[in-house]
Scaffold this active site. Structure first.
Site, PDB file in Angstrom:
ATOM      1  N   SER A 108      30.474  41.028  35.759  1.00  0.00           N
ATOM      2  CA  SER A 108      30.706  40.621  37.233  1.00  0.00           C
ATOM      3  C   SER A 108      31.632  41.724  37.989  1.00  0.00           C
ATOM      4  O   SER A 108      32.025  42.561  37.447  1.00  0.00           O
ATOM      5  CB  SER A 108      31.149  39.092  37.129  1.00  0.00           C
ATOM      6  N   SER A 110      34.093  40.935  39.679  1.00  0.00           N
ATOM      7  CA  SER A 110      35.555  40.323  40.062  1.00  0.00           C
ATOM      8  C   SER A 110      36.819  41.348  40.011  1.00  0.00           C
ATOM      9  O   SER A 110      37.805  41.383  40.466  1.00  0.00           O
ATOM     10  CB  SER A 110      35.813  39.212  39.200  1.00  0.00           C
ATOM     11  N   LYS A 165      40.996  39.821  33.892  1.00  0.00           N
ATOM     12  CA  LYS A 165      41.506  39.883  35.336  1.00  0.00           C
ATOM     13  C   LYS A 165      42.909  40.624  35.259  1.00  0.00           C
ATOM     14  O   LYS A 165      43.229  41.035  33.947  1.00  0.00           O
ATOM     15  CB  LYS A 165      41.933  38.245  35.808  1.00  0.00           C
ATOM     16  N   SER A 268      36.544  36.610  43.507  1.00  0.00           N
ATOM     17  CA  SER A 268      36.974  36.646  41.919  1.00  0.00           C
ATOM     18  C   SER A 268      37.332  34.929  41.836  1.00  0.00           C
ATOM     19  O   SER A 268      38.359  34.536  42.689  1.00  0.00           O
ATOM     20  CB  SER A 268      38.215  37.424  41.816  1.00  0.00           C
TER      21      SER A 268
END
Length: 303
Positions: A108, A110, A165, A268
């Site tokens: 993704s 994010s 993250k 995100s």
């Protein structure tokens, strides 16, 4: 079991394959091969006795026939041969993946602009301590995650999924995010505006800034069209340690947990929505892009 859940259990599958092929390999080395050798010795003894009688009668000895017979008698069954061949490879992959480095693919946006969709990254599995595979229990302390690290972890709402993250809060930190600016323990982070970032897939621009967390310099994106508040956060464990309003949120990170945010701040789903990441969910520290088939220039370290 769907494909995503299957991939989430890949470590378990690899462990089962390692054990199964290892058991067959050991069985062959310590038992089956000895049985084949004893059977071959008996048959070859009969063959030699017959040859001796033929030689005594003036018939030439069949040397090649003996070699072919010995090879046939000592040949491993197909299932044993394949298991013995695959065992060291599977075992090596299992050890490397469980204790040293594990590859992941970025699915993704994010973590844009730091990591792009399609980046194939390596994750250091021992930076944050040695953990037992499958159960993910830490057995040897090494280091703890630091603010600014890019970390892979088990998604708290579905531990069969791996998320990536940036660590913005460690145990005990007071995290405040107001009007899209981070303050950690009362100190606002340093921001420097950069040229707008073009999303080549959506053909849209985002505001781009250089942010510094704990001495780690990286880029973040903000979408001016997105609100500053966090819409519909989950009722996650220890939610009482967070407060939300129209300008953002404030959270105190509990012991043994970490607060994670994506660099693409307005695109995100992270700790703002689903809460803190427990230490036992940590997978490792991401540190290197080893391939991106769509852009070979992406290869290299991003820290």
């Amino acid at each position: 079991m769907n494909l995503q859940a299957l991939l989430g259990n890949f470590a378990l599958i690899l462990f089962i394959l390692t054990v199964a092929t290892g058991v067959i390999w050991c069985l062959d080395v310590f038992y089956l091969s000895k049985q084949r050798r004893a059977r071959a010795d008996a048959v070859l003894a009969e063959f030699d006795a017959r040859n001796a009688r033929l030689v005594a009668e003036g018939v030439p000895q069949d040397v090649n026939g003996r070699s072919a017979l010995a090879a046939k008698l000592m040949r491993q069954p197909t299932w044993v041969e394949y298991s013995g061949s695959f065992f060291p490879v599977i075992a090596l992959v299992f050890v490397l993946r469980s204790f040293l480095f594990e590859p992941f693919k970025i699915p993704s946006s994010s973590m844009v602009p730091t990591l792009q969709i399609g980046d194939l990254i390596l994750v250091n599995k021992f930076t944050y301590g040695i953990r037992l595979p499958i159960v993910n229990k830490k057995i040897i302390e090494v280091n703890n995650p630091q603010r600014g690290d890019v970390m892979v972890f088990k998604y708290p709402r579905d531990t069969s999924l791996d998320y990536i993250k940036r660590v913005v809060g460690v145990p005990g930190d007071k995290i405040v995010y107001r009007n899209k600016r981070l303050t950690i323990n009362g100190k606002e982070l340093s921001y420097q505006q950069l040229p707008d970032y073009l999303d080549e897939e959506r053909l849209t621009y985002s505001k781009q800034y250089q942010e510094i967390i704990n001495g780690v310099t990286h880029r973040i994106l903000n979408d001016e069209r997105a609100p500053a508040y966090v819409p519909n956060p989950d009722d996650f464990p220890q939610r009482n340690l967070c407060s939300y309003n129209s300008e953002g949120f404030a959270c105190t990170v509990p012991p043994g947990h970490y607060f994670m945010m994506g660099d693409n701040r307005d695109n995100s789903l992270d700790s703002r929505y689903w809460g803190f990441v427990p230490d036992e969910y940590i997978v490792g520290k991401a540190f290197f892009v080893w391939m991106n088939l769509g852009n070979l220039k992406r290869i290299g370290s991003f820290q």
